[in-house]
Write an enzyme that holds these catalytic residues in place. Structure first.
Site, PDB file in Angstrom:
ATOM      1  N   TRP A 183      33.569  38.154  49.882  1.00 32.53           N
ATOM      2  CA  TRP A 183      34.278  37.571  48.752  1.00 32.53           C
ATOM      3  C   TRP A 183      35.410  36.661  49.209  1.00 32.53           C
ATOM      4  O   TRP A 183      36.168  36.975  50.134  1.00 32.53           O
ATOM      5  CB  TRP A 183      34.869  38.674  47.867  1.00 32.53           C
ATOM      6  CG  TRP A 183      33.856  39.355  46.990  1.00 32.53           C
ATOM      7  CD1 TRP A 183      32.557  39.006  46.813  1.00 32.53           C
ATOM      8  CD2 TRP A 183      34.070  40.519  46.185  1.00 32.53           C
ATOM      9  NE1 TRP A 183      31.940  39.859  45.937  1.00 32.53           N
ATOM     10  CE2 TRP A 183      32.845  40.800  45.539  1.00 32.53           C
ATOM     11  CE3 TRP A 183      35.166  41.337  45.954  1.00 32.53           C
ATOM     12  CZ2 TRP A 183      32.702  41.877  44.666  1.00 32.53           C
ATOM     13  CZ3 TRP A 183      35.019  42.398  45.081  1.00 32.53           C
ATOM     14  CH2 TRP A 183      33.802  42.668  44.449  1.00 32.53           C
TER      15      TRP A 183
ATOM     16  N   THR B 268      38.373  35.437  20.905  1.00 33.05           N
ATOM     17  CA  THR B 268      38.405  34.938  22.277  1.00 33.05           C
ATOM     18  C   THR B 268      37.903  33.501  22.274  1.00 33.05           C
ATOM     19  O   THR B 268      37.283  33.041  21.314  1.00 33.05           O
ATOM     20  CB  THR B 268      37.508  35.787  23.185  1.00 33.05           C
ATOM     21  OG1 THR B 268      36.145  35.648  22.766  1.00 33.05           O
ATOM     22  CG2 THR B 268      37.904  37.257  23.123  1.00 33.05           C
TER      23      THR B 268
END
Length: 554
Positions: A452, A192
């Site tokens: 959110w 990654t």
């Protein structure tokens, strides 16, 4: 006592990556592979010829002492040489470790040492990188230059031998017999990008590679209206999730394979896409934003390209609609990550095929739909399961026979939650019909006054402005609301777009309280080695940003 198990009477043959190229060489012998070389030329050969060279490579690395499980690094670009390593290394039982040349030098050193690569294959473009770090590579015993002797460098500063790839192959016979071993053995390692710590190694197996390539099989069957045969070109580099399995997918199904080498300039990509009559490609949305801008400025069109697989970050609706309407290219958006290749299906259910253009684009704005073999779960902050009703947002979890169970050497801690599900780091909704909609990355979501705000949705709207090339939304501290969105954007060349005008453009397309409190224009976005905007850098860059109407010392 439990009843006795009745075994299935099926041959016990392991799933081997080498069987893919054996199949291609036998039944698609003359199908072409075209690769851009490091010097900019084109190399053409066939699956039959590639298979012979792969067996020579297998002999060569065995002669150099590589054994089952040994790691062999490739710090290189998408050329025919690196394609050969996917079989010539992994087919022996050794493990191919593809290294990203775009990473910082410290990360490259860390990755090679962490993987304990014994050999490191390089090309003319990555040799200067290796010369800078060679003294820090503690496990590398020799370097192999993927080149001919005539074009090898006259001298280098490398402290260990620099071998010639073509000489190694020329010394071997193309008669290597691919061994059979446990299909769960490691085949390749991809790391990654390490945006929140050290890069983490994802270790794929022969079994997982075969299963994902089989799952992607229907993509190769997609043909244009005039019946063009499939031609595949991965714009995703091979160090990025095995180029999304295209090195396996193309030979498995007998499709022509085109490799773009090192040059990712829009004109060079277009030259290959058109010249080799590519029908299917793959890449992150950043590639397409840049290519679309180039197409529009140069008045170019595609004659054969019809589909592009996209993943990694959300595709702006304006990009998807423009490519489909004006250029005949459908973006097939999927959910996936290095740890979970083939995380969703990109094909819509036949019963749900929309009729109008807008319906078709809207349907493809999801991150694919549930794929057979993958289990999905949404949980809240406390780990309690949430409904898959298409409305409830939760932390996205997955399980599948090809999903990572851990990171190499357990770097970064467990990849799984306490119930054995992969922690994806994504927030999502899942509809009853299996459509997956990412709403944000867990670390990127903006929580304003306890509610959110989706950075992805704001970015999609902003990029819809005709003068915006790229957009990213990050959270900035606010004395009342804790966090508010700051929009960071790159204008197209010649644009004089103002923050006020951009916010006005977004008004009405999202809830008013979602609108960014400010816009900051930058010359270029910081990018990760896998082509995504590096939001950690943006957050550091704008850590002291004061929003309009906020007192500096508040």
């Amino acid at each position: 006592m439990p009843p006795p198990v009745l075994p299935g009477l099926i041959m016990d043959k392991p799933l081997m990556i080498s069987s893919i190229i054996e199949h291609a060489a036998r039944y698609h012998t003359d199908t072409e592979i075209v690769a851009r070389t490091i010097d900019g030329g084109l190399h053409r050969y066939t699956y039959g010829q590639a298979h012979a060279r792969m067996r020579q490579l297998a002999h060569a690395i065995t002669r150099l002492g590589m054994r089952m499980g040994d790691r062999v690094g490739a710090l290189a670009w998408n050329t025919h040489h690196q394609f050969e390593m996917f079989y010539g290394v992994s087919g022996t039982g050794a493990v191919l470790h593809t290294v990203n040349p775009r990473l910082h030098l410290e990360q490259i050193v860390y990755i090679i040492n962490h993987a304990e690569d014994r050999l490191l294959f390089i090309d003319a473009m990555t040799l200067p990188i290796v010369e800078k770090i060679a003294s820090q590579l503690s496990t590398v015993e020799a370097f192999v230059m993927m080149d001919h002797r005539a074009t090898m460098p006259a001298s280098t500063t490398l402290p260990k031998p620099l071998l010639c790839y073509e000489e190694l192959l020329a010394a071997e016979a193309p008669d290597y017999v691919w061994p059979e071993f446990d299909e769960r053995s490691a085949s390749t390692i991809c790391y990654t990008s390490g945006t929140t710590g050290n890069p983490k190694g994802v270790v794929y197996s022969h079994r997982s590679a075969m299963l994902v390539a089989m799952m992607f099989g229907p993509l190769v069957g997609l043909r244009s209206e005039n019946g063009d045969l499939p031609v595949l070109m991965p714009m995703a580099p091979m160090f990025h999730g095995n180029a999304w399995q295209f090195p396996y997918l193309a030979p498995m199904h007998g499709a022509k394979l085109v490799l773009p080498g090192r040059n990712y300039e829009p004109d060079k990509l277009y030259e290959l896409l058109e010249g080799e009559r590519v029908t299917l490609t793959c890449g992150v949305p950043t590639f397409w934003l840049i290519i679309l801008d180039w197409l529009q400025r140069n008045g170019k069109r595609f004659s054969t390209l019809r589909y592009s697989l996209s993943s990694g970050s959300a595709v702006p609706r304006s990009l998807m609609a423009t490519l489909d309407r004006d250029y005949g290219v459908e973006i097939l958006q999927a959910w996936g990550m290095t740890e979970a290749l083939g995380g969703s299906s990109v094909l819509m259910a036949p019963s749900a095929e929309p009729r109008s253009f807008d319906e078709r684009v809207d349907a493809r704005m999801s991150s694919g739909r549930a794929a057979c073999g993958v289990r999905y779960r949404l949980v809240d902050d406390d780990g309690h399961e949430l409904p898959q009703d298409g409305k409830t947002v939760g932390h996205f979890r997955v399980q599948a026979p090809w999903v990572s169970s851990a990171y190499f050497k357990n770097e970064g801690g467990s990849a799984l939650d306490e119930d054995g599900w992969l922690k994806t780091g994504d927030l999502a909704t899942i509809a009853p019909d299996g459509r997956i909609q990412l709403t944000d990355r867990s670390k990127d979501v903006i929580k304003s006054g306890g509610e959110w705000i989706s950075s992805i949705e704001l970015e999609n709207v902003a990029v819809g402005h005709p003068e915006v090339l790229q957009a990213a939304v990050i959270a900035v501290a606010h004395p009342k609301w804790q966090e508010r969105p700051l929009l960071v954007a790159v204008r197209k060349p010649g644009s004089t777009l103002t923050p006020h005008a951009l916010i006005d453009f977004m008004r009405g397309k999202v809830a008013d309280w979602w609108l960014p409190d400010d816009v900051a224009f930058v010359e270029a976005m910081p990018m990760t080695g896998t082509g995504k905007v590096h939001k950690l850098t943006l957050r550091q860059q704008f850590a002291g940003h004061v929003l309009p109407g906020v007192q500096r010392n508040a």
